[in-house]
Design an enzyme around this catalytic site. Structure first.
Site, PDB file in Angstrom:
ATOM      1  N   HIS A 199       1.115  -1.469   0.213  1.00 30.78           N
ATOM      2  CA  HIS A 199       0.306   0.233  -0.100  1.00 30.78           C
ATOM      3  C   HIS A 199       1.169   1.332  -0.071  1.00 30.78           C
ATOM      4  O   HIS A 199       1.733   1.732   0.655  1.00 30.78           O
ATOM      5  CB  HIS A 199      -0.678   0.472   1.334  1.00 30.78           C
ATOM      6  CG  HIS A 199      -2.060  -0.899   0.912  1.00 30.78           C
ATOM      7  ND1 HIS A 199      -2.087  -2.474   1.832  1.00 30.78           N
ATOM      8  CD2 HIS A 199      -3.455  -0.666   1.301  1.00 30.78           C
ATOM      9  CE1 HIS A 199      -2.875  -2.399   1.565  1.00 30.78           C
ATOM     10  NE2 HIS A 199      -4.467  -1.485   1.119  1.00 30.78           N
ATOM     11  N   GLU A 202      -1.052   6.652  -1.165  1.00 31.46           N
ATOM     12  CA  GLU A 202      -3.020   6.663  -0.779  1.00 31.46           C
ATOM     13  C   GLU A 202      -2.525   7.562   0.030  1.00 31.46           C
ATOM     14  O   GLU A 202      -3.267   8.776  -0.452  1.00 31.46           O
ATOM     15  CB  GLU A 202      -3.133   5.145  -0.032  1.00 31.46           C
ATOM     16  CG  GLU A 202      -4.322   5.519  -0.099  1.00 31.46           C
ATOM     17  CD  GLU A 202      -5.070   4.195   0.813  1.00 31.46           C
ATOM     18  OE1 GLU A 202      -3.840   3.705   1.914  1.00 31.46           O
ATOM     19  OE2 GLU A 202      -6.276   3.777   0.902  1.00 31.46           O
TER      20      GLU A 202
HETATM   21 ZN   LIG Z   1      -6.900  -1.725   0.844  1.00 36.19          ZN
END
Ligand SMILES: [Zn+2]
Length: 338
Positions: A199, A202
């Site tokens: 991730h 973001e």
């Molecule tokens: Zn996620």
């Protein structure tokens, strides 16, 4: 709105972000555990996002209700099984479900390794029950929000079952816990020969995506929205087939994009990035993969050709062997001819 001759694939879907609110409510009642709200409908407004959250960390607190009722390993097994059942209801042909055993074990101090085992058991039960209707694999998550030491515990537990995983991920509070803290963890992961998705981009900018690629060895990036700020990075993603796992509703709900019509997925496609479409935490977001495809078409304004490309990209981005990918490519046409 999606092409029915190609499979529906969800590569970014959190098993512990998709615990049915109905199951949470029921388990809490069995355990005489008090959830917010006087009844189920009121609880639902707490457990799901209403329009949008202020930021990623606030969004993530919505996932806490689900893990708060995982009191026994049977509860863990049940929600893993229900995740497979949900894939069938959502008409998903192949999914890589990711889970953080430390996060799932935390509230009731369950042994982390036993949680990994219970998830695998529940998934296997689902595979057996729904054979021929959906295919599913597991990705292990390191929850960065709990720090380096807990991630070591989590990683060791996951690696004991590495033959049951197709990859590893780093998730949680990107801003508070930078990827730099987890380089040693990812060295161990590479030694274990597991592919990596992270991730990144973001809650943080393009530099976080560069770090995920160059220092953590990510082959896929979860969200990666802010990669768009750096044209060199977008070019690097495209040239090296590093996939972006896009999750439209999630990106709106976490405040990562202010407006879905301006989501960079269009630009990623235009630049030849291997971007695919996914759900993230469907139960919390109250969405499903098919809904994400209609948003891609009706709100983001992608063409049929672009949507087809998203589906083809998903096949290429899977953590599967070439022959397994080839099987997915022909899955729908074979189904039709049978
Ligand atoms: Zn996620």
């Amino acid at each position: 709105m999606y092409n029915k001759d190609l499979p529906l694939i969800d590569l970014h879907r959190h098993l512990d972000g998709n615990i049915r609110p109905k199951t949470i409510w029921q388990l809490a009642q069995d355990q005489q555990f008090k959830l917010p709200g006087q009844n189920y409908d009121e609880f639902l407004t707490h457990a799901t996002i209403q329009d949008k959250a202020d930021n990623l960390v606030e969004f993530l607190t919505k996932l806490d209700y689900g893990v708060s009722v995982l009191k026994t390993l049977d509860d863990v097994k049940r929600i893993a099984y229900e995740n497979v059942e949900d894939l069938v209801s959502a008409q998903i042909d192949y999914a890589e479900l990711r889970f953080s055993p430390f996060y799932m074990a935390m509230e009731h101090k369950l042994p982390v390794e036993a949680v990994v085992e219970a998830v695998i058991d529940g998934i296997n039960q689902g595979r057996k029950q729904f054979a021929g209707k959906t295919q599913v694999n597991l990705i292990g998550i390191l929850s960065r929000s709990y720090g380096q030491e807990n991630c070591t515990t989590e990683l060791d537990a996951l690696l004991r079952f590495k033959d049951h995983l197709v990859g590893m991920d780093l998730a949680g509070d990107e801003k508070g816990f930078a990827g730099q803290l987890f380089e040693e963890h990812f060295k161990k992961i590479h030694k274990a020969n597991l592919p990596v998705t992270v991730h990144a981009g973001e809650a943080c900018g393009a530099e976080s995506v560069w770090h995920a690629i160059n220092s953590l060895g990510a082959q896929r990036i979860g969200h990666g929205v802010n990669s768009i700020q750096d044209p060199k990075l977008v070019e690097h993603l495209a040239q090296n087939d590093i996939a972006i796992e896009s999750c439209l509703t999630s990106n709106y709900q976490t405040g990562t994009v202010a407006n879905l019509a301006e989501h960079p997925i269009t630009e990623f496609l235009n630049q030849g990035v291997q971007v695919c479409l996914n759900t993230d935490d469907p139960a919390v977001e109250q969405t499903e993969l098919i809904d994400e495809f209609s948003i891609a078409k009706n709100i983001v304004g992608l063409t049929t050709v672009q949507i087809r490309q998203l589906q083809l990209n998903a096949i290429d981005a899977c953590f599967l062997s070439d022959s397994e990918k080839q099987h997915l490519r022909t899955l729908k046409s074979n189904e039709k001819s049978q």
